[in-house]
Scaffold this active site. Structure first.
Site, PDB file in Angstrom:
ATOM      1  N   SER A  57     -11.305  -0.365   3.612  1.00  0.00           N
ATOM      2  CA  SER A  57     -10.189  -0.623   4.503  1.00  0.00           C
ATOM      3  C   SER A  57      -9.789   0.625   5.136  1.00  0.00           C
ATOM      4  O   SER A  57      -9.252   1.300   4.266  1.00  0.00           O
ATOM      5  CB  SER A  57      -9.035  -1.801   4.321  1.00  0.00           C
ATOM      6  OG  SER A  57      -9.720  -2.826   3.732  1.00  0.00           O
ATOM      7  N   GLU A 113      -5.126   3.541   6.278  1.00  0.00           N
ATOM      8  CA  GLU A 113      -4.494   3.658   4.807  1.00  0.00           C
ATOM      9  C   GLU A 113      -5.294   4.695   4.079  1.00  0.00           C
ATOM     10  O   GLU A 113      -4.590   5.095   3.159  1.00  0.00           O
ATOM     11  CB  GLU A 113      -5.314   2.233   4.333  1.00  0.00           C
ATOM     12  CG  GLU A 113      -5.073   2.047   2.985  1.00  0.00           C
ATOM     13  CD  GLU A 113      -5.921   0.732   2.411  1.00  0.00           C
ATOM     14  OE1 GLU A 113      -5.914  -0.307   2.815  1.00  0.00           O
ATOM     15  OE2 GLU A 113      -6.663   1.187   1.480  1.00  0.00           O
ATOM     16  N   ARG A 131       0.770  -1.145  -0.064  1.00  0.00           N
ATOM     17  CA  ARG A 131      -0.152  -0.011   0.159  1.00  0.00           C
ATOM     18  C   ARG A 131       0.938   1.164   0.091  1.00  0.00           C
ATOM     19  O   ARG A 131       0.608   2.461   0.692  1.00  0.00           O
ATOM     20  CB  ARG A 131      -0.914   0.055   1.200  1.00  0.00           C
ATOM     21  CG  ARG A 131      -2.011  -1.013   1.204  1.00  0.00           C
ATOM     22  CD  ARG A 131      -2.922  -0.855   0.126  1.00  0.00           C
ATOM     23  NE  ARG A 131      -3.829  -2.254   0.296  1.00  0.00           N
ATOM     24  CZ  ARG A 131      -3.513  -3.491  -0.225  1.00  0.00           C
ATOM     25  NH1 ARG A 131      -2.510  -3.422  -0.851  1.00  0.00           N
ATOM     26  NH2 ARG A 131      -4.221  -4.340  -0.213  1.00  0.00           N
TER      27      ARG A 131
HETATM   28  C1  FAD Z   1     -15.471  -0.289  -0.668  1.00  0.00           C
HETATM   29  C2  FAD Z   1     -13.962  -0.174  -0.975  1.00  0.00           C
HETATM   30  C3  FAD Z   1     -13.300  -1.061  -1.215  1.00  0.00           C
HETATM   31  C4  FAD Z   1     -11.964  -0.908  -1.356  1.00  0.00           C
HETATM   32  N1  FAD Z   1     -11.043  -2.058  -1.491  1.00  0.00           N
HETATM   33  C5  FAD Z   1      -9.762  -1.929  -1.740  1.00  0.00           C
HETATM   34  C6  FAD Z   1      -9.109  -2.943  -1.984  1.00  0.00           C
HETATM   35  O1  FAD Z   1      -9.396  -4.105  -1.983  1.00  0.00           O
HETATM   36  N2  FAD Z   1      -7.702  -2.684  -2.269  1.00  0.00           N
HETATM   37  C7  FAD Z   1      -7.094  -1.505  -2.123  1.00  0.00           C
HETATM   38  O2  FAD Z   1      -5.852  -1.308  -2.276  1.00  0.00           O
HETATM   39  N3  FAD Z   1      -7.702  -0.468  -2.121  1.00  0.00           N
HETATM   40  C8  FAD Z   1      -9.244  -0.614  -1.832  1.00  0.00           C
HETATM   41  N4  FAD Z   1     -10.025   0.461  -1.669  1.00  0.00           N
HETATM   42  C9  FAD Z   1      -9.478   1.725  -1.596  1.00  0.00           C
HETATM   43  C10 FAD Z   1      -9.440   2.550  -3.078  1.00  0.00           C
HETATM   44  O3  FAD Z   1     -10.544   2.233  -3.706  1.00  0.00           O
HETATM   45  C11 FAD Z   1      -8.056   2.685  -3.764  1.00  0.00           C
HETATM   46  O4  FAD Z   1      -7.183   3.110  -3.004  1.00  0.00           O
HETATM   47  C12 FAD Z   1      -8.053   3.383  -5.123  1.00  0.00           C
HETATM   48  O5  FAD Z   1      -6.958   3.218  -5.931  1.00  0.00           O
HETATM   49  C13 FAD Z   1      -8.567   4.844  -4.808  1.00  0.00           C
HETATM   50  O6  FAD Z   1      -8.893   5.250  -6.170  1.00  0.00           O
HETATM   51  P1  FAD Z   1      -9.320   6.748  -6.189  1.00  0.00           P
HETATM   52  O7  FAD Z   1      -9.376   7.060  -7.761  1.00  0.00           O
HETATM   53  O8  FAD Z   1     -10.768   6.821  -5.528  1.00  0.00           O
HETATM   54  O9  FAD Z   1      -8.261   7.716  -5.641  1.00  0.00           O
HETATM   55  P2  FAD Z   1      -8.703   8.788  -4.617  1.00  0.00           P
HETATM   56  O10 FAD Z   1      -9.066   8.299  -3.365  1.00  0.00           O
HETATM   57  O11 FAD Z   1      -9.325   9.962  -5.243  1.00  0.00           O
HETATM   58  O12 FAD Z   1      -7.108   9.194  -4.253  1.00  0.00           O
HETATM   59  C14 FAD Z   1      -6.281   8.441  -3.583  1.00  0.00           C
HETATM   60  C15 FAD Z   1      -4.764   8.963  -3.824  1.00  0.00           C
HETATM   61  O13 FAD Z   1      -4.252   9.185  -5.205  1.00  0.00           O
HETATM   62  C16 FAD Z   1      -4.030  10.184  -5.644  1.00  0.00           C
HETATM   63  N5  FAD Z   1      -4.241  10.578  -7.087  1.00  0.00           N
HETATM   64  C17 FAD Z   1      -5.388  10.193  -7.545  1.00  0.00           C
HETATM   65  N6  FAD Z   1      -5.427  10.412  -8.819  1.00  0.00           N
HETATM   66  C18 FAD Z   1      -3.919  10.970  -9.050  1.00  0.00           C
HETATM   67  C19 FAD Z   1      -3.468  11.391 -10.297  1.00  0.00           C
HETATM   68  N7  FAD Z   1      -3.960  11.242 -11.351  1.00  0.00           N
HETATM   69  N8  FAD Z   1      -2.303  11.851 -10.021  1.00  0.00           N
HETATM   70  C20 FAD Z   1      -1.562  11.858  -8.983  1.00  0.00           C
HETATM   71  N9  FAD Z   1      -2.177  11.588  -7.801  1.00  0.00           N
HETATM   72  C21 FAD Z   1      -3.559  11.109  -7.812  1.00  0.00           C
HETATM   73  C22 FAD Z   1      -4.919  11.165  -4.469  1.00  0.00           C
HETATM   74  O14 FAD Z   1      -4.149  12.823  -4.341  1.00  0.00           O
HETATM   75  C23 FAD Z   1      -4.696  10.521  -3.263  1.00  0.00           C
HETATM   76  O15 FAD Z   1      -3.689  10.569  -2.570  1.00  0.00           O
HETATM   77  C24 FAD Z   1     -11.457   0.379  -1.498  1.00  0.00           C
HETATM   78  C25 FAD Z   1     -12.328   1.413  -1.088  1.00  0.00           C
HETATM   79  C26 FAD Z   1     -13.701   1.215  -1.153  1.00  0.00           C
HETATM   80  C27 FAD Z   1     -14.459   2.336  -0.888  1.00  0.00           C
END
Ligand code: FAD
Length: 339
Positions: free
Chosen positions: A240, A335, A169
């Site tokens: 998580s 996380e 992570r």
């Molecule tokens: C129900 C649920 C289940 C999940 N299950 C998992 C799982 O099984 N495994 C897991 O690893 N995660 C899981 N997650 C967490 C999450 O989905 C992941 O971390 C995902 O990659 C986040 O994507 P996002 O686009 O929503 O990012 P955001 O939450 O919008 O951003 C996450 C981070 O990335 C940065 N970021 C985003 N886009 C860019 C870009 N283009 N350039 C630079 N930085 C950027 C942001 O600044 C921030 O620091 C889960 C979340 C939920 C709600």
């Protein structure tokens, strides 16, 4: 030749309620939507004088209050094969593509490597940031390179897999490059050879006597996820909330004397404990205070039952953290990105 240039979309005093899966009712002073990569230099130029944050699908963030600054949101799209041989394929995907679309694309085209990661919310551009992982797979194992721009000087970069310093992570994007770059594309190397990752027990057990296919594995992972995790469209959460803590072998040995049933796995630099189990053993599973609670089926997930504020979530998670520390002497860290 005529170029049709549409102005970049910039909104003031913008609600982020639909841009964070916790469903918190917060706003930002300015919101820039990047729909085309050619808009990136201008968008970066706009960031020079204010605090900013790059937001993807908002599924890994906790807004504790309104964001006094600019939110940059990648809304670019496109998935394409850029190189191919008999064994593998190189695919580039735009940062604004939904991760779900990308996984479905790979499953449909017979490209192996991301099927265990189906169902993780968010956008492609975020997948390298915390090196998303699930069901025995991590995205670092299929990332070839990451493309983007440095925010300080607007220069483009291409970072190889090794340059990304991936860990559990974790990556360079959560450390040295935290809020310092804009990822525009992710390049993946996927296998065309039939191979499955069934290292995760719950998955291998379910698939034991089944004929395997990419779709079968993806559907099975989806089904297991649905039985354990809340649907973000029904119940706000960021998945998580805490990372699984890594402790030394000595700490584990001491803990096992008092708690012989503690789940543990080998990890880089020590032993990984299951944060969900620690929380559960502190009687927090399904516990609710006001509009915030842990999900009854998975203690690691903190949910917003509706109308909670960022502060409510902070108060709630801090109490869990304190109880786990008191009982086990282990600090569990979020996380989720807290803003
Ligand atoms: C129900 C649920 C289940 C999940 N299950 C998992 C799982 O099984 N495994 C897991 O690893 N995660 C899981 N997650 C967490 C999450 O989905 C992941 O971390 C995902 O990659 C986040 O994507 P996002 O686009 O929503 O990012 P955001 O939450 O919008 O951003 C996450 C981070 O990335 C940065 N970021 C985003 N886009 C860019 C870009 N283009 N350039 C630079 N930085 C950027 C942001 O600044 C921030 O620091 C889960 C979340 C939920 C709600």
């Amino acid at each position: 030749m005529h170029f049709h240039i549409t102005p970049m979309k910039i909104y003031s005093d913008f609600s982020l309620k639909n841009h964070n899966t916790f469903g918190l009712d917060v706003k930002c002073s300015r919101f820039i939507a990047i729909e085309d990569e050619t808009e990136v230099p201008e968008a970066i130029h706009q960031l020079s004088d204010q605090p900013f944050y790059v937001l993807g699908g908002g599924s890994n963030v906790l807004f504790t209050k309104d964001f006094e600054g600019t939110i940059v949101h990648m809304q670019t799209s496109g998935i394409a094969v850029v190189e191919e041989n008999d064994l593998s394929v190189k695919v580039v995907a735009a940062a604004g593509e939904s991760w779900e679309n990308f996984v479905n694309y790979c499953v449909t085209h017979g490209f192996y490597g991301v099927e265990n990661l189906i169902g993780i919310p968010g956008l492609v551009g975020s997948c390298p940031v915390q090196n998303i992982g699930a069901y025995g797979a991590e995205v670092k194992d299929v990332i070839d390179s990451v493309e983007g721009f440095y925010i300080a000087d607007g220069q483009p970069f291409v970072m190889s897999n090794a340059d990304c310093h991936f860990g559990y992570r974790n990556s360079i994007f959560k450390n040295e490059l935290k809020n310092r770059c804009l990822i525009t594309n992710v390049v993946f190397r996927l296998s065309k050879e039939e191979k499955y990752n069934l290292s995760y027990r719950a998955l291998s057990e379910k698939l034991q006597d089944e004929p395997l296919s990419l779709k079968k594995v993806a559907d099975t992972v989806s089904a297991i996820r649905k039985s354990k995790l809340p649907d973000v469209h029904e119940l706000g959460s960021a998945g998580s909330f805490f990372k699984n803590p890594v402790v030394s072998q000595t700490t584990l040995d001491t803990l096992l004397q008092r708690f012989p049933d503690l789940v543990h796995y080998p990890a880089n630099g020590g032993v990984k404990l299951a944060a969900g189990q620690l929380i559960d053993l502190c009687q927090w599973k399904g516990h609710r205070i006001g509009q915030v609670g842990t999900y009854p089926l998975q203690a690691l997930v903190i949910v917003n039952y509706g109308g909670a504020t960022g502060k409510d979530v902070v108060d709630f998670y801090s109490r869990i953290q304190a109880d786990v520390y008191q009982k086990f002497g282990v600090k569990i860290e979020p996380e989720v990105n807290i803003l």
